[in-house]
Enzyme design. Sequence first.
Site, PDB file in Angstrom:
ATOM      1  N   CYS A 116       0.989  -1.284   0.086  1.00  0.00           N
ATOM      2  CA  CYS A 116       0.095   0.003  -0.068  1.00  0.00           C
ATOM      3  C   CYS A 116       1.019   1.230   0.002  1.00  0.00           C
ATOM      4  CB  CYS A 116      -1.072  -0.118   1.059  1.00  0.00           C
ATOM      5  SG  CYS A 116      -1.789  -1.460   1.210  1.00  0.00           S
ATOM      6  N   HIS A 256      -3.741   6.793   2.838  1.00  0.00           N
ATOM      7  CA  HIS A 256      -3.876   5.549   2.433  1.00  0.00           C
ATOM      8  C   HIS A 256      -5.459   4.904   2.753  1.00  0.00           C
ATOM      9  CE1 HIS A 256      -4.227   1.462   1.073  1.00  0.00           C
ATOM     10  NE2 HIS A 256      -4.060   0.945   2.013  1.00  0.00           N
ATOM     11  N   ASN A 286     -10.044  -0.712   0.226  1.00  0.00           N
ATOM     12  CA  ASN A 286      -8.754  -0.638   0.163  1.00  0.00           C
ATOM     13  C   ASN A 286      -8.011  -1.044  -1.412  1.00  0.00           C
ATOM     14  OD1 ASN A 286      -5.707  -1.043   0.425  1.00  0.00           O
ATOM     15  ND2 ASN A 286      -6.137  -1.807   2.417  1.00  0.00           N
TER      16      ASN A 286
END
Length: 336
Positions: A116, A256, A286
């Site tokens: 990520c 994020h 996500n």
Amino acid sequence: MKGLRSVGILSTGSYTPEKILTNADLEKMVDTSDEWIVSRTGIRERRIASDDQASSDLAYEAAVKALQKANISAEQLDMIIVATVTPDHSFPSTACILQDKLGASKAAALDVSAACTGFIYGITIATQFIANGLYRYVLVIGVEALSKITDYTDRNTCVLFGDGAGAALLGPVASDKGFKSFDLGADGSGGKLLSVAAGGSRNPATAETLEQKMHYLSMSGKEVFKFAVRVMNNATETVLSQAGYEKNDIDLLVPHQANQRIIDSAVKRFGLSEDKVVVNLDRYGNMSSASIPVALDEAVNEGRVKDGDKLVLVGFGGGLTWGAAVLVWGTEEYVE
Ligand code: ACO
């Protein structure tokens, strides 16, 4: 960045697949509920790539938009960096596949694997090449087709992830604009908290690894959650102080998009109002390395980013890794 060329984002682009997987859909697939998912994560739906879409296909759509916006042709690109944990293949790199699709014949191409945090790693690498004068235009793309490595019988993970791509074209900007600081970090001792166990040289694909579902993503959510809150806040503080800014200077935080509760902890810590934080995880879940560039592109398209605004981009994820950057917004290219 003293004595070096100032580097900024000249344009952005993003793409998310058409297919939507809602919490109601997931209720039919695993023992979960819309109430649990929304209250524990903030996610309501996510996008899913079609069977014939690989990461390079998603990346291509985002890349074309970014190039068109800046009126830069693919042939002008000096380098392509693709951040992904779901490459089309082990090799060739997804960046090479994309280079060919775009026709970016003079661009060097490489993939970055930092989960990520990949997009932050990617823009940090790109900045060095432009700052020192070796390159002028570097295209950085965060892209994931996480649905391809998600076990849709595992409620611990399948409610969290989605597919998408975000691109940023980096180039020289005036010295009062552009990236002012970066912070990258890693703690490899936590690698097992978030991983795909098989398919590499440690556990090559066998009938047994397939049967044991070792090609799917696995995560120790609670541990990753604690790590995420800690590093997100620390990395944000580090880049602010390196840039000589205070928390009150932040015009927009682009974090994020893993969990609303993780974002809330940063909002509280830095005393930010809602309009200063970009959140799109309710619509996309996500998307790992694609989360930050997609969120940034949407914020730009919605008119939330103005010339001279101070942005903090911050990410964390598998590796374990983390990274943050302070960016003073300004998309006008600097011509020497
Ligand atoms: N529906 C219903 N119940 C569930 C679900 C679900 N989808 N998933 C888990 N549960 C259950 C668990 O089984 C557990 O039950 P138990 O107490 O009977 O064992 C209970 O809910 C609580 O589980 P926790 O894991 O403690 O829940 P938590 O509040 O920690 O939330 C979550 C889990 C959402 C995964 C959270 O920990 C999180 O967001 N972690 C961080 C994830 C992250 O940031 N990843 C970043 C990077 S991803 C990358 O790099 C690719």
